[in-house]
Structures are given as C-alpha cells and as structure tokens.
Design a protein around this motif. Structure first.
Motif, mmCIF file in Angstrom:
data_model
loop_
_atom_site.group_PDB
_atom_site.id
_atom_site.type_symbol
_atom_site.label_atom_id
_atom_site.label_comp_id
_atom_site.label_asym_id
_atom_site.label_seq_id
_atom_site.Cartn_x
_atom_site.Cartn_y
_atom_site.Cartn_z
ATOM 1 N N PHE A 82 0.877 -1.171 0.000
ATOM 2 C CA PHE A 82 0.000 0.000 0.000
ATOM 3 C C PHE A 82 0.915 1.222 0.000
ATOM 4 N N ALA A 83 1.042 1.858 -1.158
ATOM 5 C CA ALA A 83 2.066 2.881 -1.368
ATOM 6 C C ALA A 83 1.594 4.286 -1.030
ATOM 7 N N GLY A 84 0.339 4.444 -0.607
ATOM 8 C CA GLY A 84 -0.148 5.770 -0.242
ATOM 9 C C GLY A 84 -0.468 6.615 -1.466
ATOM 10 N N ARG A 85 -0.703 7.862 -1.199
ATOM 11 C CA ARG A 85 -1.084 8.799 -2.250
ATOM 12 C C ARG A 85 0.106 9.155 -3.135
ATOM 13 N N THR A 86 -0.164 9.398 -4.413
ATOM 14 C CA THR A 86 0.880 9.883 -5.308
ATOM 15 C C THR A 86 0.363 11.048 -6.133
ATOM 16 N N ASP A 87 1.206 12.054 -6.309
ATOM 17 C CA ASP A 87 0.913 13.152 -7.226
ATOM 18 C C ASP A 87 1.715 13.018 -8.511
ATOM 19 N N ASP A 88 2.462 11.936 -8.623
ATOM 20 C CA ASP A 88 3.310 11.683 -9.793
ATOM 21 C C ASP A 88 2.878 10.368 -10.424
ATOM 22 N N VAL A 89 1.797 10.418 -11.210
ATOM 23 C CA VAL A 89 1.270 9.192 -11.801
ATOM 24 C C VAL A 89 2.260 8.558 -12.778
ATOM 25 N N PRO A 90 2.875 9.316 -13.707
ATOM 26 C CA PRO A 90 3.865 8.678 -14.578
ATOM 27 C C PRO A 90 4.998 8.024 -13.790
ATOM 28 N N GLY A 91 5.414 8.664 -12.691
ATOM 29 C CA GLY A 91 6.450 8.070 -11.859
ATOM 30 C C GLY A 91 5.984 6.789 -11.201
ATOM 31 N N ALA A 92 4.716 6.769 -10.770
ATOM 32 C CA ALA A 92 4.167 5.565 -10.146
ATOM 33 C C ALA A 92 4.063 4.415 -11.144
ATOM 34 N N LEU A 93 3.846 4.752 -12.404
ATOM 35 C CA LEU A 93 3.690 3.732 -13.439
ATOM 36 C C LEU A 93 5.024 3.310 -14.055
ATOM 37 N N ALA A 94 6.062 4.079 -13.816
ATOM 38 C CA ALA A 94 7.364 3.770 -14.413
ATOM 39 C C ALA A 94 7.836 2.394 -13.953
ATOM 40 N N GLY A 95 8.166 1.555 -14.899
ATOM 41 C CA GLY A 95 8.674 0.232 -14.579
ATOM 42 C C GLY A 95 7.613 -0.803 -14.298
ATOM 43 N N ALA A 96 6.323 -0.417 -14.318
ATOM 44 C CA ALA A 96 5.254 -1.382 -14.051
ATOM 45 C C ALA A 96 5.073 -2.329 -15.232
ATOM 46 N N ALA A 97 4.815 -3.586 -14.915
ATOM 47 C CA ALA A 97 4.569 -4.570 -15.969
ATOM 48 C C ALA A 97 3.139 -4.490 -16.477
ATOM 49 N N MET A 98 2.214 -4.106 -15.594
ATOM 50 C CA MET A 98 0.810 -3.975 -16.003
ATOM 51 C C MET A 98 0.072 -3.145 -14.976
ATOM 52 N N PHE A 99 -1.141 -2.761 -15.345
ATOM 53 C CA PHE A 99 -2.015 -1.958 -14.490
ATOM 54 C C PHE A 99 -3.304 -2.739 -14.274
ATOM 55 N N ALA A 100 -3.859 -2.667 -13.059
ATOM 56 C CA ALA A 100 -5.105 -3.368 -12.749
ATOM 57 C C ALA A 100 -6.169 -2.385 -12.303
ATOM 58 N N LEU A 101 -7.369 -2.540 -12.845
ATOM 59 C CA LEU A 101 -8.527 -1.749 -12.434
ATOM 60 C C LEU A 101 -9.632 -2.721 -12.038
ATOM 61 N N SER A 102 -10.069 -2.633 -10.787
ATOM 62 C CA SER A 102 -11.032 -3.605 -10.245
ATOM 63 C C SER A 102 -12.342 -2.949 -9.829
ATOM 64 N N SER A 103 -12.674 -1.812 -10.402
ATOM 65 C CA SER A 103 -13.836 -1.037 -9.968
ATOM 66 C C SER A 103 -15.142 -1.784 -10.212
ATOM 67 N N ARG A 104 -16.080 -1.530 -9.308
ATOM 68 C CA ARG A 104 -17.444 -2.026 -9.490
ATOM 69 C C ARG A 104 -18.217 -1.147 -10.471
ATOM 70 N N GLY A 105 -17.805 0.084 -10.613
ATOM 71 C CA GLY A 105 -18.439 1.010 -11.542
ATOM 72 C C GLY A 105 -17.473 2.133 -11.868
#
Length: 381
Positions: free
Chosen positions: A265-288
């Motif tokens: 649990f990495a907390g809040r980020t104001d640097d989305v590109p930085g948070a995504l840097a190096g990620a293999a994939m992104f997951a979205l699990s929203s109900r809506g």
C-alpha cells in the motif's frame, strides 16, 4: 470565439477524477483563449493540491460543508424553534452562495457557458441567475452506475432543462436518451498527459493500481484475485497507490489472505507517470466507472491494463485482447486468470503495452477540446 466558461463542481480541490478532469479542461480551454473559472460548492474532504499559479480562476463558495436541509418527519417536530432557526440560516447560506455565482455569471460576456460536472452542484447552479448563459450538465459515471444510485432521479430532475447533458461515451448517451433525456451527447475525457516514450529498461514484475481506497473501486475484489494470481508466481508484487476510508479494512484483508509479502500500500501519489514507471501492467477492479483516467494514464505510459468491464468507458478505452484484457465485473476468478496470463508472458505484455501507447492517442487533448468547442458553437447557434 473566446468565451467565459464556468466549470462548477462539488469541490474544485478534491482528490478524484472529477477535479482532475475540471483542472485539465480548464487548462486546455484557457490555452485556446477562453476565460475559465472553476467554482466549487464546498472544500474537499480529501484535498488534492493543484498548485497556486493557475492560469484560470478558482473559487469555493462555502468555507465548510453546509448542513443538509431540515426535513421533520413528525408534525410536532415542526414546532422546534431551534431547528427552524438553523434551517433559516442554512437557506440563507444557500441563497448567498447562489448570489455569488450569479454575480460572476452576470459579469460574463456573450456566448458564456456553464458546465456543471456533478448533479449536487447543479442544485446550487439552478438557484443562480442563468440569463443569457448556455448550461451543460454532466455525469462522470456510467449510466448503469448512476441508475443503481440515488443520483439517478436527481440527474433526471435537476438536468431536465439544461441545454445539453454530456456523458463520457456514446453508449451511455444512448441509454440516457432512452430515459427521455433527449439532449444528451457523449464526449470522452482527454488524455491527462502526453503519451510517454517507450522505456529503455524492461519492466519490473510489478502490477500497479491507482485510485481511492473506497468500496466502489473494488480493491477487496482485486486482493481476492491477486491471492490466486500470485500463487505459484513468486517475485511478483501488487503496488496500490491511493488513500480512502477502506484502507484499514483492506490492509486487514491483505493480512488475512497471507498477502503482506506481495502487496504494497504505497499511499497517495501526485506523480502518476512516476508511479507507473517500470510497471509490468495496471489493474482496475472497480465495481463502476465512467471513463477511467487511470486506464488512460497507464496506456499513455505503455503499460497494458487488466480491468473489470464495469462500464462502456472501460471497453471503449481497452480493446480486449489487443491492448489490454477485460474480465466480467466482479468475477475475481476471471480477473485472476487475466492477470496470470500477462504475468506469464513477457512478450505479450510488451506487445499490448506498445499497442496501448499507440491507441490511446485517439483521445488527444486537441481532439477532445475541439469537440467541446463545437458543442459551445452548436448551442449558441
């Protein structure tokens, strides 16, 4: 044509997609020569810092959240002098807030437009002096999500007389039209930032998710799916960015599932590109969802997405099997299978990520802003 454009929301500084959209569109429209003013009804509970040196105006009408309207349930309660006095003070505050907006609206030039991003804010806008203005209402969620909520009746009631109701996809617009909201159209969100170049280094074995830790974002479902996906796949990690009221419950669930070693649990980020840097994939699990900015951000960084197909906006952004993978909403077994498929296939991840980077350009700021300007001109004609 240069216009005065007012974008009115529940809050102008809230951590979430509507505020991000409002500031993004305010910047884009200002860049096209328009005079833009953001108006919030109340201060945010979860605050997001958009900076002080903004090229557009920003106003909040209330110093704190106003009390709800008094609704006595029993006849004798109407005799409560203290409650009646509080209600009179609340009503006076509503009138004063509406008058502040009216003063701004009256100072606007010809062709001025008011965009109301949320139906609660519309309850204040409706009390203001709207003479000579075009009023556009918005719903930033899918039709089905709205229909399942208390907002559905309020959208139909408070947006009934607006000049246009704007939703985020044509599919949702058609659904609203079938409900009798005939002046509805779809305009997608613009890309929140420019498409990033391909990374020079291979991605880490990290799955990233970014969003509020709230029930509708489905992080409890993501943890369930992750427990299956990460089993027999050592070395993989799930990194969740965000804050919210569900944080303690989610951390407890994580521990109960034995995932503390593979979930961060990495907390809040104001640097989305930085948070995504190096990620293999992104997951979205929203109900809506409406038109998820987080998916657009990930794809703009070349990160392939795995998501619940919870809204038309999701399957408009992700072309299943081409630049990402979709799972039926709430089906954690299929979500786990989709995650595992990409976790096991680096070549597929890289191919989908590159296709995602190329495809997401269809939501360029230039294209989306031009559609808004075309709508302004149409309403004025």
């Amino acid at each position: 044509m240069s216009r005065d454009i007012f974008i009115v929301s529940n809050s102008v500084d809230e951590l979430g997609g509507v505020s991000s959209w409002s500031h993004r569109m305010a910047g884009l429209l200002t860049g096209r020569g328009h005079r833009v003013q953001l108006i919030g009804i109340t201060p945010a509970v979860l605050h997001q810092d958009f900076g002080d040196d903004l090229p557009y105006g920003m106003t909040t009408l209330y110093a704190e959240h106003p009390a709800p309207a008094w609704a006595p349930k029993l006849p004798w309660q109407r005799l409560d002098a203290r409650a009646r006095r509080r209600e009179a003070e609340r009503a006076a505050g509503v009138r004063a807030a509406a008058e502040r907006m009216s003063a701004m609206f009256r100072a606007a030039g010809p062709g001025a437009v008011v965009i109301v991003t949320q139906v609660w804010a519309m309850e204040w806008v409706a009390r203001a002096d709207l003479k000579g203005l075009q009023v556009i209402g918005m719903s930033h969620e899918s039709f089905e999500t709205c229909k399942a909520s208390s907002r559905f009746g309020r959208v139909k009631r408070h947006y009934a007389d607006v000049d246009r109701l704007v939703v985020l996809t044509d599919e949702d617009a058609d659904a609203w039209i079938r409900e009798g909201m005939n002046s509805t159209c779809g305009i997608p969100n613009p890309l929140p930032f420019d498409v990033r170049p391909a990374a020079a280094e291979p991605a880490e074995r990290v799955v990233v998710s970014i969003g509020r830790l709230a029930q509708e974002k489905g992080y409890d479902l993501l943890l369930e799916a992750w427990a299956t996906a990460v089993d027999r796949r050592p070395g993989w990690r799930l990194r969740i960015f965000g804050l919210g009221e569900e944080e303690a419950a989610l951390k407890a669930q994580c521990t109960a599932l034995g995932l503390d070693e593979s979930v961060e649990f990495a907390g809040r980020t104001d640097d989305v590109p930085g948070a995504l840097a190096g990620a293999a994939m992104f997951a979205l699990s929203s109900r809506g969802e409406g038109f998820p900015l987080s998916l657009m951000e990930a794809m703009a960084c070349g990160v392939p997405c795995v998501a619940f197909d919870c809204a038309p906006g999701v399957h408009e952004i992700i072309r299943d099997g081409e630049d990402g993978l979709l799972a039926p909403t709430g089906n954690t077994s299929v979500l786990a299978q989709r995650l595992g498929r990409l976790m096991d296939d680096q070549e597929l991840r890289e191919a989908m990520g590159e296709r995602a980077r190329q495809a997401i350009g269809r939501y360029s700021p230039e294209h989306v802003t031009a559609r808004w300007e075309e709508l302004f001109a149409l309403l004025e004609s």
